[in-house]
Design a protein around this motif. Structure first.
Motif, PDB file in Angstrom:
ATOM      1  N   THR A  29       0.975  -1.070   0.173  1.00  0.00           N
ATOM      2  CA  THR A  29       0.078  -0.056   0.002  1.00  0.00           C
ATOM      3  C   THR A  29       0.903   1.121   0.077  1.00  0.00           C
ATOM      4  N   HIS A  58       0.957   5.203   0.626  1.00  0.00           N
ATOM      5  CA  HIS A  58       0.379   6.062   1.245  1.00  0.00           C
ATOM      6  C   HIS A  58       0.809   7.333   0.870  1.00  0.00           C
ATOM      7  N   TYR A  62      -5.277  13.120   1.922  1.00  0.00           N
ATOM      8  CA  TYR A  62      -4.538  11.817   1.869  1.00  0.00           C
ATOM      9  C   TYR A  62      -5.312  10.646   1.158  1.00  0.00           C
ATOM     10  N   SER A  63      -4.356   9.913   0.493  1.00  0.00           N
ATOM     11  CA  SER A  63      -4.962   8.909  -0.161  1.00  0.00           C
ATOM     12  C   SER A  63      -4.130   7.523  -0.233  1.00  0.00           C
ATOM     13  N   ARG A  64      -4.548   6.439  -0.478  1.00  0.00           N
ATOM     14  CA  ARG A  64      -3.825   5.218  -0.741  1.00  0.00           C
ATOM     15  C   ARG A  64      -4.162   4.369  -1.696  1.00  0.00           C
ATOM     16  N   HIS A 114      -4.006  14.047   9.566  1.00  0.00           N
ATOM     17  CA  HIS A 114      -3.506  12.944   9.173  1.00  0.00           C
ATOM     18  C   HIS A 114      -2.552  12.347  10.463  1.00  0.00           C
ATOM     19  N   ILE A 116      -1.592   8.277  10.505  1.00  0.00           N
ATOM     20  CA  ILE A 116      -0.514   7.769   9.355  1.00  0.00           C
ATOM     21  C   ILE A 116       0.780   8.381   9.485  1.00  0.00           C
TER      22      ILE A 116
END
Length: 166
Positions: free
Chosen positions: A81, A83, A91-93, A156, A159
């Motif tokens: 994954t 990140h 934020y996205s993954r 965030h 993470i």
């Protein structure tokens, strides 16, 4: 010798500063002169570079950014994954792996200047390739500092805490 140890040995991988294992496998013989590059680059860069990159278990690729786009390619293992915290703070993954029916892709591009890190999807291992154009130079690499990212992107926190080392 475990399968991961075999891969590390066979591919002559070495520890990467962001975590995991790597080896540069391609650097073009020709380069782009500074005048042909955007001002963010401090000198000539190879046309392109490529590495093998391996993560295993709970190890992670810590948040970092580079001045170029980086194309990730999945080769083997349990999936990975990526990140990303983009320039606008979103934020996205993206999951890489061999199972498109489960939302995994075989490749993904991280945009120049975005903060990104990676984790192994199932705690096993993932072998990927990373291609950078214009070619990678450690002068273009910036490792994230936890407190700086937390000040910029407090939304965030979880993470950032998970994917920073200091």
């Amino acid at each position: 010798m475990s399968r991961v140890q075999k891969i590390i040995h066979q591919l002559a991988l070495k520890p990467h500063p962001e975590g995991g294992w790597y080896r540069e496998i391609y650097r073009s013989a020709e380069s782009v002169p500074p005048a042909g590059l955007p001002p963010r680059f401090g000198g000539a860069r190879a046309f392109a570079t490529s590495i093998y990159f391996l993560l295993e278990g709970s190890d992670f690729s810590a948040f970092h950014r580079i001045r170029q786009d980086e194309l990730w390619h999945f080769y083997d293992g349990d999936g990975l994954t990526i990140h990303v915290i983009d320039k606008s703070g979103g934020y996205s993954r993206k999951k890489l792996g061999r199972n498109p029916d489960q939302g995994e892709a075989f490749h993904h591009v991280v945009a120049a200047g975005d903060w990104f890190g990676a984790t192994v999807s199932s705690g096993g291992f993932a072998l990927v390739g990373c291609t950078v154009v214009p070619g990678f130079d450690f002068d273009d690499f910036e490792m994230a500092e936890r407190h700086t990212l937390l000040q910029l992107y407090p939304q965030h926190r979880d993470i950032i805490a998970r994917l920073t080392r200091s």
